[in-house]
Design a protein around this motif. Structure first.
Motif, mmCIF file in Angstrom:
data_model
loop_
_atom_site.group_PDB
_atom_site.id
_atom_site.type_symbol
_atom_site.label_atom_id
_atom_site.label_comp_id
_atom_site.label_asym_id
_atom_site.label_seq_id
_atom_site.Cartn_x
_atom_site.Cartn_y
_atom_site.Cartn_z
ATOM 1 N N PHE A 257 0.833 -1.195 0.000
ATOM 2 C CA PHE A 257 0.000 0.000 0.000
ATOM 3 C C PHE A 257 0.870 1.249 0.000
ATOM 4 O O PHE A 257 2.067 1.209 0.316
ATOM 5 N N LEU A 258 0.258 2.358 -0.375
ATOM 6 C CA LEU A 258 0.982 3.619 -0.490
ATOM 7 C C LEU A 258 1.263 4.214 0.885
ATOM 8 O O LEU A 258 0.460 4.079 1.808
ATOM 9 N N LYS A 259 2.395 4.903 0.983
ATOM 10 C CA LYS A 259 2.790 5.576 2.215
ATOM 11 C C LYS A 259 3.299 6.965 1.863
ATOM 12 O O LYS A 259 3.641 7.240 0.696
ATOM 13 N N PRO A 260 3.334 7.884 2.819
ATOM 14 C CA PRO A 260 3.837 9.223 2.535
ATOM 15 C C PRO A 260 5.222 9.182 1.891
ATOM 16 O O PRO A 260 6.097 8.428 2.315
ATOM 17 N N GLY A 261 5.386 10.001 0.857
ATOM 18 C CA GLY A 261 6.636 10.054 0.125
ATOM 19 C C GLY A 261 6.644 9.216 -1.131
ATOM 20 O O GLY A 261 7.501 9.430 -2.016
ATOM 21 N N ASP A 262 5.731 8.268 -1.253
ATOM 22 C CA ASP A 262 5.665 7.461 -2.473
ATOM 23 C C ASP A 262 5.252 8.333 -3.655
ATOM 24 O O ASP A 262 4.483 9.294 -3.505
ATOM 25 N N VAL A 263 5.754 7.967 -4.832
ATOM 26 C CA VAL A 263 5.437 8.682 -6.064
ATOM 27 C C VAL A 263 4.725 7.727 -7.019
ATOM 28 O O VAL A 263 5.232 6.639 -7.304
ATOM 29 N N VAL A 264 3.573 8.134 -7.488
ATOM 30 C CA VAL A 264 2.760 7.341 -8.413
ATOM 31 C C VAL A 264 2.755 8.027 -9.777
ATOM 32 O O VAL A 264 2.487 9.234 -9.866
ATOM 33 N N ARG A 265 3.081 7.286 -10.820
ATOM 34 C CA ARG A 265 2.970 7.766 -12.199
ATOM 35 C C ARG A 265 2.066 6.809 -12.962
ATOM 36 O O ARG A 265 2.125 5.593 -12.759
ATOM 37 N N LEU A 266 1.229 7.352 -13.823
ATOM 38 C CA LEU A 266 0.324 6.525 -14.611
ATOM 39 C C LEU A 266 0.036 7.200 -15.936
ATOM 40 O O LEU A 266 0.220 8.409 -16.095
ATOM 41 N N GLY A 267 -0.383 6.395 -16.909
ATOM 42 C CA GLY A 267 -0.682 6.946 -18.219
ATOM 43 C C GLY A 267 -1.579 6.026 -19.016
ATOM 44 O O GLY A 267 -1.820 4.874 -18.645
ATOM 45 N N ALA A 268 -2.067 6.559 -20.131
ATOM 46 C CA ALA A 268 -2.914 5.798 -21.033
ATOM 47 C C ALA A 268 -2.688 6.307 -22.448
ATOM 48 O O ALA A 268 -2.422 7.494 -22.659
ATOM 49 N N ASP A 269 -2.784 5.419 -23.412
ATOM 50 C CA ASP A 269 -2.543 5.776 -24.809
ATOM 51 C C ASP A 269 -3.402 6.966 -25.214
ATOM 52 O O ASP A 269 -4.635 6.915 -25.127
ATOM 53 N N GLY A 270 -2.762 8.043 -25.660
ATOM 54 C CA GLY A 270 -3.475 9.203 -26.161
ATOM 55 C C GLY A 270 -4.073 10.106 -25.114
ATOM 56 O O GLY A 270 -4.604 11.175 -25.435
ATOM 57 N N LEU A 271 -3.978 9.716 -23.832
ATOM 58 C CA LEU A 271 -4.656 10.468 -22.775
ATOM 59 C C LEU A 271 -3.684 11.154 -21.821
ATOM 60 O O LEU A 271 -4.110 11.787 -20.858
#
Length: 282
Positions: A257-271
């Motif tokens: 699970f996520l905790k303070p300081g974690d970095v999340v990156r996400l993406g989707a084709d064309g979006l």
């Protein structure tokens, strides 16, 4: 078209991303990208505007949610067979629906808050559908004609609150910042096939989710038609369509699970892409 809103939270201005990737201010054309600007006639007028005449916005301003005045945030759960399997649940016979509070909506680069007492905060990359015109008891054949466009979403979830506190999933889905949307709304004409959109998500640089909307259990026409049997969808409403496998709850040998300081990156084709830093709040 790529429609967006930029500026400080609560004071965003409408913008467009032109063919060269230049951010331009659209406030001379529209008051905002809200329900009144998302219908087919309104979008057609914008499409034929000479965007080169719009003021260029320099620098890298904060981007907000690309849709103003979202009325409802309706979500489909367990809409990928691989995600249902990792959750230890059978594929649903009908779409599983829940709501996220609209106060959870934030911009694609805003910090994700981890509130006091939340120790099972999870990630979910999703395709979001933005409604452009009223849909009430529509058929599957009619459904996509009511879509203004698509956006990238992170359905942040506190699994303990969602699954261990009784009642519906909504309480684990609705804390402030649990719905980063954007960076932009891509109009429906630019997405050739919304059932062939690749999605991915990383946590601290490690790829956790890799999926495609080709693996939907329920297609977009099915989802939109189904939801519209139970509630009227209005322009500006957003539907989140489910997430592929790879969420924190499903990690082996134990959940992550996520905790303070974690970095999340996400993406989707064309979006486009999102990036969030997790921060603790009281």
């Amino acid at each position: 078209m790529k429609l967006l809103r930029y500026g400080s939270a609560g004071a965003e201005r409408p913008g467009v991303l032109d063919a060269d990737g230049v951010l331009r201010d659209a406030s001379a054309l529209v008051p905002d990208w809200g329900p009144g600007q998302l219908g087919p006639d309104a979008l057609e007028r914008i499409r034929h505007t000479d965007w080169s005449r719009l003021p260029r916005v320099d620098g890298t301003p904060r981007l907000g949610c690309p849709v103003a005045q979202v009325g409802k945030l309706v979500c489909a759960g367990l809409n990928y067979a691989d995600h249902a399997a990792e959750a230890g649940l059978p594929a649903p016979a009908e779409p599983v629906l829940f709501m996220k509070a609209v106060t959870a909506i934030c911009g694609p680069g805003d910090a994700v808050q981890i509130p006091q007492g939340a120790d099972k905060v999870d990630w979910e990359v999703e395709l979001g559908v933005v409604i452009g015109s009223r849909a009430r008891r529509v058929t599957e054949a009619q459904a996509l004609s009511h879509v203004a466009g698509y956006l990238l979403a992170n359905d942040v979830s506190e699994r303990g609150w969602q699954l261990e506190r009784g009642g519906t999933w909504t309480k684990g889905k609705s804390h402030d910042t649990f719905a980063p949307l954007g960076p932009w709304l891509v109009t429906a004409d630019e997405i050739t096939d919304p059932h062939r959109v690749g999605l991915w998500l990383e946590v601290n640089g490690k790829r956790m989710q890799n999926g495609s909307t080709a693996n939907f259990i329920f297609s977009l026409p099915t989802l939109i038609s189904y939801i519209s049997q139970f509630m009227t969808l209005e322009a500006g409403d957003v539907i989140l369509t489910g997430t592929p496998a790879g969420v924190g709850l499903g990690q082996k040998p134990q959940p992550v699970f996520l905790k303070p300081g974690d970095v999340v990156r996400l993406g989707a084709d064309g979006l486009g892409e999102q990036r969030q830093v997790c921060v603790a709040v009281n």
